[in-house]
Motif scaffolding. Structure first.
Motif, PDB file in Angstrom:
ATOM      1  N   GLY A  30       0.550  -1.682   0.316  1.00  0.00           N
ATOM      2  CA  GLY A  30       0.124   0.331   0.216  1.00  0.00           C
ATOM      3  C   GLY A  30       0.869   1.363  -0.412  1.00  0.00           C
ATOM      4  O   GLY A  30       0.486   2.354  -0.850  1.00  0.00           O
ATOM      5  N   LEU A  31       1.790   1.096   1.022  1.00  0.00           N
ATOM      6  CA  LEU A  31       2.531   2.275   0.679  1.00  0.00           C
ATOM      7  C   LEU A  31       3.450   2.628  -0.333  1.00  0.00           C
ATOM      8  O   LEU A  31       3.704   3.772  -0.816  1.00  0.00           O
ATOM      9  CB  LEU A  31       3.479   2.343   1.503  1.00  0.00           C
ATOM     10  CG  LEU A  31       3.334   2.283   3.664  1.00  0.00           C
ATOM     11  CD1 LEU A  31       4.445   2.351   4.515  1.00  0.00           C
ATOM     12  CD2 LEU A  31       3.125   3.722   3.590  1.00  0.00           C
ATOM     13  N   LEU A  33       2.133   1.317  -3.127  1.00  0.00           N
ATOM     14  CA  LEU A  33       1.467   1.866  -3.866  1.00  0.00           C
ATOM     15  C   LEU A  33       0.694   4.193  -4.426  1.00  0.00           C
ATOM     16  O   LEU A  33       1.185   4.424  -5.163  1.00  0.00           O
ATOM     17  CB  LEU A  33       0.074   1.281  -4.569  1.00  0.00           C
ATOM     18  CG  LEU A  33      -0.245  -0.512  -4.806  1.00  0.00           C
ATOM     19  CD1 LEU A  33      -1.024  -0.614  -4.580  1.00  0.00           C
ATOM     20  CD2 LEU A  33       0.629  -0.351  -6.485  1.00  0.00           C
ATOM     21  N   LEU A  34       0.785   4.160  -2.831  1.00  0.00           N
ATOM     22  CA  LEU A  34       0.817   5.798  -2.366  1.00  0.00           C
ATOM     23  C   LEU A  34       1.806   5.916  -2.683  1.00  0.00           C
ATOM     24  O   LEU A  34       1.527   7.527  -2.960  1.00  0.00           O
ATOM     25  CB  LEU A  34       0.348   5.442  -0.928  1.00  0.00           C
ATOM     26  CG  LEU A  34       0.217   6.633  -0.779  1.00  0.00           C
ATOM     27  CD1 LEU A  34      -1.100   7.724  -1.298  1.00  0.00           C
ATOM     28  CD2 LEU A  34       0.506   7.151   0.826  1.00  0.00           C
ATOM     29  N   PHE A  35       2.873   5.577  -2.522  1.00  0.00           N
ATOM     30  CA  PHE A  35       4.063   6.793  -2.651  1.00  0.00           C
ATOM     31  C   PHE A  35       5.111   6.547  -4.002  1.00  0.00           C
ATOM     32  O   PHE A  35       5.660   7.278  -4.243  1.00  0.00           O
ATOM     33  CB  PHE A  35       5.280   6.947  -2.070  1.00  0.00           C
ATOM     34  CG  PHE A  35       4.746   7.346  -0.471  1.00  0.00           C
ATOM     35  CD1 PHE A  35       3.611   8.508   0.049  1.00  0.00           C
ATOM     36  CD2 PHE A  35       4.293   6.917   1.192  1.00  0.00           C
ATOM     37  CE1 PHE A  35       3.464   9.034   1.203  1.00  0.00           C
ATOM     38  CE2 PHE A  35       3.446   7.153   2.321  1.00  0.00           C
ATOM     39  CZ  PHE A  35       2.989   8.422   2.162  1.00  0.00           C
ATOM     40  N   GLY A  37       4.077   7.178  -6.940  1.00  0.00           N
ATOM     41  CA  GLY A  37       4.196   8.672  -7.673  1.00  0.00           C
ATOM     42  C   GLY A  37       4.635   8.447  -9.526  1.00  0.00           C
ATOM     43  O   GLY A  37       5.479   9.530  -9.561  1.00  0.00           O
TER      44      GLY A  37
END
Length: 147
Positions: A30-31, A33-35, A37
């Motif tokens: 998840g991290l 995918l989130l970060f 960029g």
């Protein structure tokens, strides 16, 4: 660990570990995918790390028992989730390796067959390796094997 009055004793991974590993896999992915960029390399690394953690957690769910003993011998985990049966005659030594590093002490249960060495830590057994070694030696004596 199972009931001590049973002729078969088992030592298994603590039930909280697979949950923690799977939660960590979700968190890392998840991290990533989130970060990420738009950075494909960062995304691939995060997904790969998540997949490794998930595989490790699934192994603990599929094969939680690492060591089982009965009067005839020992059954150990082998590979991802396979089992290997060792009669007492195949077991050369049951020892505990104690090491201290950076102020931390660790114990590793070593089961030596001559052809292979099987290593188990506290989090594989959910018990102190010295206690498991003592129980294995006692079962070996009851089974008629050499001390």
């Amino acid at each position: 660990m199972t009931d001590q009055s049973s002729p078969v004793r088992q030592w298994r991974v603590p039930s909280v570990l697979p949950v923690a590993k799977l939660a960590g896999a979700v968190l890392v992915t998840g991290l990533g995918l989130l970060f990420a960029g738009g950075d494909r390399i960062q995304l691939v690394l995060a997904v790969a790390a998540g997949a490794v953690l998930a595989g490790w957690g699934v192994r603990d769910l599929v094969a939680p028992v690492r060591v089982a003993v009965d009067p005839e011998g020992i059954t150990l985990i082998r590979g991802f989730a396979g089992r290997q049966r060792l009669p007492w005659a195949a077991v050369e030594a049951i020892t505990v390796d104690r090491r201290s590093r950076a102020g931390l002490a660790t114990e590793i249960l070593e089961i030596d067959t001559g052809e292979s060495l099987h290593l188990f830590g506290r989090y594989d057994l959910d018990a102190a390796p010295a206690d498991v070694a003592a129980a294995l030696r006692a079962a070996r004596l009851q089974g008629g094997g050499p001390a």
